[in-house]
Design a protein around this motif. Structure first.
Motif, PDB file in Angstrom:
ATOM      1  N   SER A 314       0.893  -1.099   0.125  1.00 37.91           N
ATOM      2  CA  SER A 314       0.038   0.019  -0.119  1.00 37.91           C
ATOM      3  C   SER A 314       1.014   1.235   0.146  1.00 37.91           C
ATOM      4  O   SER A 314       1.907   1.134   0.603  1.00 37.91           O
ATOM      5  N   ILE A 316       1.366   5.015   1.021  1.00 35.81           N
ATOM      6  CA  ILE A 316       0.687   6.349   2.021  1.00 35.81           C
ATOM      7  C   ILE A 316       1.234   7.472   1.602  1.00 35.81           C
ATOM      8  O   ILE A 316       2.617   7.532   1.352  1.00 35.81           O
ATOM      9  N   CYS A 357       5.963  10.147   0.017  1.00 41.58           N
ATOM     10  CA  CYS A 357       5.449   8.724  -0.123  1.00 41.58           C
ATOM     11  C   CYS A 357       6.069   7.904   0.355  1.00 41.58           C
ATOM     12  O   CYS A 357       7.159   7.604   0.204  1.00 41.58           O
ATOM     13  N   ALA A 365      -1.801  -0.995   6.385  1.00 42.95           N
ATOM     14  CA  ALA A 365      -2.247   0.154   5.768  1.00 42.95           C
ATOM     15  C   ALA A 365      -3.198   0.930   6.543  1.00 42.95           C
ATOM     16  O   ALA A 365      -3.108   2.335   6.828  1.00 42.95           O
ATOM     17  N   SER A 366      -4.158   0.174   7.042  1.00 47.15           N
ATOM     18  CA  SER A 366      -5.261   0.930   7.973  1.00 47.15           C
ATOM     19  C   SER A 366      -4.793   1.495   9.178  1.00 47.15           C
ATOM     20  O   SER A 366      -5.211   2.801   9.636  1.00 47.15           O
ATOM     21  N   LYS A 369      -2.559   4.680   8.663  1.00 47.98           N
ATOM     22  CA  LYS A 369      -3.510   5.848   8.378  1.00 47.98           C
ATOM     23  C   LYS A 369      -3.826   6.675   9.656  1.00 47.98           C
ATOM     24  O   LYS A 369      -3.946   7.473  10.018  1.00 47.98           O
ATOM     25  N   LYS A 389      -3.278   9.706   2.595  1.00 50.28           N
ATOM     26  CA  LYS A 389      -4.170   8.978   1.519  1.00 50.28           C
ATOM     27  C   LYS A 389      -3.628   7.508   1.456  1.00 50.28           C
ATOM     28  O   LYS A 389      -2.170   7.463   1.702  1.00 50.28           O
ATOM     29  N   ILE A 390      -4.428   6.592   1.420  1.00 50.11           N
ATOM     30  CA  ILE A 390      -3.865   5.362   1.002  1.00 50.11           C
ATOM     31  C   ILE A 390      -4.382   4.748  -0.294  1.00 50.11           C
ATOM     32  O   ILE A 390      -5.437   4.936  -0.691  1.00 50.11           O
ATOM     33  N   GLU A 391      -3.400   4.123  -1.205  1.00 49.84           N
ATOM     34  CA  GLU A 391      -3.692   3.402  -2.155  1.00 49.84           C
ATOM     35  C   GLU A 391      -3.352   2.169  -2.145  1.00 49.84           C
ATOM     36  O   GLU A 391      -2.156   1.641  -1.950  1.00 49.84           O
ATOM     37  N   ASN A 392      -4.279   1.291  -2.328  1.00 50.46           N
ATOM     38  CA  ASN A 392      -4.010   0.074  -2.149  1.00 50.46           C
ATOM     39  C   ASN A 392      -3.702  -0.903  -3.594  1.00 50.46           C
ATOM     40  O   ASN A 392      -3.744  -0.315  -4.605  1.00 50.46           O
TER      41      ASN A 392
END
Length: 814
Positions: A314, A316, A357, A365-366, A369, A389-392
């Motif tokens: 992920s 961040i 980044c 990830a969770s 955040k 922002k999280i991109e999985n």
């Protein structure tokens, strides 16, 4: 003394354990050994599964435990003589009862703590090491089993940190008193400083072996697995990957960190300072040398040693003006992650300091955040920072090599290679030493990225093209025949390997990533799934292969409408279907723009003149600065065939029928005879010349009677030809009276175009045009009076297929 470690695949069952014992027996005859073994293949996963099932009050854990028990009992029964099995089975059963009691406790409490999970997962190594030691004794080996938990001490609250002072002391004390030729240890397991049982994490058996090797100053550490060393890329994803004979510690650390599964990342650290060589060997091919890992490598030719990747990543992202020029911001960021035991895999930050980044494991990830939003709560509230922002569904791909720093342009080659195949790069990280260039990409692109990069950096300039072909009738079948016939030439002379990975006709479609056998495609296609043009595209997109080319051999308007979807996915399009390029100008222009935007070739040379280089010649004239003033052409091989063979004593119907049967016409001959096909061709040439023009702008002087033009099917059309034979004979008679020949001519001049049947006198260049040949005259600034002429066969399945083939090769040579 050597240290040998055998992984789960090497001790998966009785047969593989026999191989392991044979290797130990051979080596122990010349040198003392420390041997570390993993759990039987798949057992650790089953143990963790049982724990999870128990914690969820799922009684399925009992069946999982039964499976674990059966696996071990089966191995004992095959490895140990029946007279000696009782005591061993009893010992194993006692351990399994303890495991069952643990799982019962988890089931009753509905809770699985990290400590309990470690204890449960440790049973695999304890059981396998005991069974292997007993089996080795049966073979007469001088072997002793030692519990690694008595030796290896892990610091509290750490995943992999070792108390080396105490650990080394314990190992040396053990080494000083043992006199056996072989000492066997369960890998993965350890104890804490408080004496509690724990583990070294997944892959920890490698680490166990490295700790032992460093402590006793071993001559060599051997990692035995199911592959013959470290590969240039993951061989499960890249079929062309090859073992690397010799790499450095630093390269091995980079590759193992970035997902090379044959060695656990912390393994290298304990042996690096002692300069102990590591050898990666294959249990199932012990004679193969494998990969040697040492401090330095002097015999390196290629700058890139390997390509590796990590999936389940992920991203961040933190952005905002509140970061710019603020001392201590990064400290707060990384300290927060450290205190919450979140490992950062990759970091990149813009020089403006406006954004940063990070790449972390998706499972964290969770949590990341939540803790970062809390840490920077004030800045976020004041709008100085955006919420995290999280991109999985991301992955990291890395080029690794000690010699990369001395070669210019590697980064550019990497990025351009990925870009050409529509692999979007989300972040980039490169150290000043240039031993690793890492990029973050979408997880779905891993296989394509690895294969594309491997092809670029490791293969002998052989480029693989993956074809998705729709339409396997006259033209399509000839194309497949030519591809099969020329595959050796393409590989030897052009360094191209062409695979047909998808195929469709109007009824069925099939796919095979390994390549459809071109000598039996008809049989395979007959057993395929129901054909659907949209589903065909979706499957091609899902397969996500490098250098993908969609080939359309049909005249189907519905298929022409989906070219844009292929181009938008950076898949090249090669077509003999004229409908797309003769569609509304806006649609034609959209396809050209998509081709440029997504760097996907859109080639349609066979739209005009089959295999003749008409469009290519025109484009080269324009690209070189010439201006087109006039184009005169006979562009229909079918009409030329018809009028060259139509004479007294022969009916027009029969000649058209012959042209259809020999493959000169479209499936519906009215498209050719009505002039629509020729109009489309001159329209395409006009557009390629730079003119914005629509099909209805072309004057079409048709020679067909109205009732022929108004027919709705092929059968009625042929019937109308028979009924209008006198009409066609009168045209033929007029031509003979004028000592002329009938040619259907297309002309573009001064921005206007027209097509129609003309009487060609004997002194005209078109007069002697034979058979199904085409001819095009280009009048330009450079050729004002004597035109540039392109002439040759302009119809037929063979020549059309060869034109499509040529376009495919043109893409391959880019």
């Amino acid at each position: 003394m050597n240290v040998l470690k055998f992984g789960g695949s090497s001790v998966a069952n009785a047969a593989t354990i026999e191989k392991v014992i044979h290797i130990i027996e051979n080596q122990s005859s010349t040198t003392p050994l420390y041997v570390v073994v993993s759990a039987m293949g798949g057992i650790t996963d089953l143990l963790l599964q049982a724990g999870e099932e128990a914690s969820n009050n799922n009684e399925a854990y009992k069946q999982t435990l039964a499976t674990i028990e059966q696996r071990h009992f089966d191995a004992i029964k095959e490895l140990i003589p029946i007279t000696s099995q009782s005591a061993i089975i009893s010992k194993v059963k006692t351990e399994l009862n303890a495991l069952e009691s643990l799982c019962e406790g988890v089931f009753l409490l509905s809770e699985l703590s990290e400590k309990t999970a470690s204890v449960i997962s440790s049973f695999g190594e304890m059981l396998s090491s005991y069974i292997i030691s007993e089996a080795a004794k049966v073979k007469g080996l001088d072997i002793v089993l030692k519990d690694s938990r008595d030796l290896i001490v892990k610091t509290v609250n750490s995943k992999v940190s070792i108390d080396y002072k105490e650990t080394n002391q314990r190992i040396k004390e053990f080494a000083s008193v043992t006199k056996h030729k072989v000492c066997l240890f369960p890998g993965f397991v350890a104890r804490t400083q408080d004496g509690e049982p724990t583990t070294l994490g997944r892959g920890g058996s490698d680490f166990t072996a490295a700790i032992l090797a460093a402590a006793i100053d071993a001559n060599e550490l051997q990692i035995w697995t199911d592959v013959s060393g470290m590969y240039t890329a993951n061989p499960k994803l890249v079929k062309q990957a090859k073992p690397v004979a010799h790499i450095s510690y630093h390269e091995a650390m980079e590759l193992s960190h970035f997902g090379a599964k044959v060695i656990y990342p912390p393994t290298i650290h304990p042996v690096l300072d002692k300069n102990i060589p590591i050898v990666i060997k294959n249990t199932f091919e012990p004679e193969v040398k494998g990969t040697l890992i040492t401090r330095e490598v002097s015999d390196r030719e290629k700058p890139v040693t390997g390509i590796s990747h990590i999936d389940n990543i992920s991203i961040i992202s933190l952005e905002g003006s509140g970061m710019v020029g603020i001392p201590g911001f990064s400290k707060r960021l990384f300290e927060t992650l450290f205190l919450n035991n979140i490992n950062v895999i990759l970091i990149t930050q813009a020089s403006s300091e406006h954004s940063i980044c990070l790449a972390i494991e998706a499972s964290e990830a969770s949590k990341a955040k939540t803790v970062l939003d809390t840490t920077f709560e004030f800045e976020i509230a004041k709008k100085r920072l955006d919420p995290v922002k999280i991109e999985n569904k991301a992955a990291i791909v890395a080029l690794v090599g000690d010699n990369m720093y001395s070669h210019q342009g590697l980064s550019g080659k990497m990025f351009s290679t990925l870009g050409k195949n529509n692999v979007n790069i989300r972040a980039i990280a490169q150290g000043a030493s240039e031993k690793n260039i890492s990029v973050v990409i979408e997880e779905k692109d891993i296989k394509k990225a690895l294969n594309t990069l491997h092809e670029r950096f490791f293969e002998v300039k052989t480029k693989q093209l993956n074809l998705f072909i729709t339409g396997v009738g006259n033209v399509g079948s000839k194309l497949l025949e030519q591809l099969d016939q020329q595959k050796k030439y393409l590989k030897d002379k052009l360094r191209l390997k062409i695979r047909v990975v998808g195929m469709s006709n109007s009824r069925k479609m099939i796919f095979d990533e390994g390549g459809i056998a071109l000598d039996q495609w008809e049989k395979e296609l007959a057993n395929g799934e129901k054909a659907d043009a949209k589903a065909f595209f979706e499957k091609a997109k899902e397969m996500n292969l490098r250098n993908s080319i969609f080939v359309d051999n049909t005249a189907n308007p519905d298929i022409a409408k989906i070219y844009k979807y292929y181009l938008a996915e950076s898949m090249a399009v090669v077509t003999c279907n004229k409908i797309a390029c003769a569609d509304e100008y806006n649609n034609y222009e959209e396809l050209k723009n998509l081709s440029r935007k997504f760097n996907a070739s859109f080639l349609y040379e066979t739209n005009v003149g089959a295999g003749l280089p008409i469009i290519d010649t025109l484009n080269n004239l324009i690209a070189s600065g010439d201006n087109i003033h006039k184009i005169q052409a006979v562009l229909s091989g079918s009409l030329n065939f018809v009028f060259n063979n139509y004479k007294e004593g022969v009916t027009f119907h029969d000649i058209v029928k012959q042209a259809q049967q020999e493959g000169y016409t479209e499936p519906d001959p009215k498209i050719d005879l009505s002039g629509v096909d020729v109009a489309r061709k001159i329209l395409i040439l006009a557009r390629e010349s730079g003119k914005i023009m629509e099909l209805e702008d072309i004057e079409n002087d048709s020679f067909l009677p109205a009732d022929s033009l108004e027919t709705n099917n092929v059968e009625d059309f042929f019937t109308s030809l028979t009924g209008n034979e006198s009409h066609f004979k009168s045209i033929l008679g007029e031509a003979n009276a004028k000592d002329s020949r009938l040619k259907y001519v297309a002309q573009y001049e001064d921005g206007t175009a027209k097509v129609g049947l003309q009487f060609i006198p004997a002194d005209h260049p078109f007069y002697n045009l034979e058979g199904s040949d085409n001819i095009v005259l280009f009048y330009t600034d450079r050729y004002p009076k004597q035109p540039l002429i392109v002439k040759g066969a302009g119809a037929g399945a063979d020549v059309t297929a060869s034109g499509i083939f040529a376009d495919i090769i043109r893409i391959g040579k880019k």
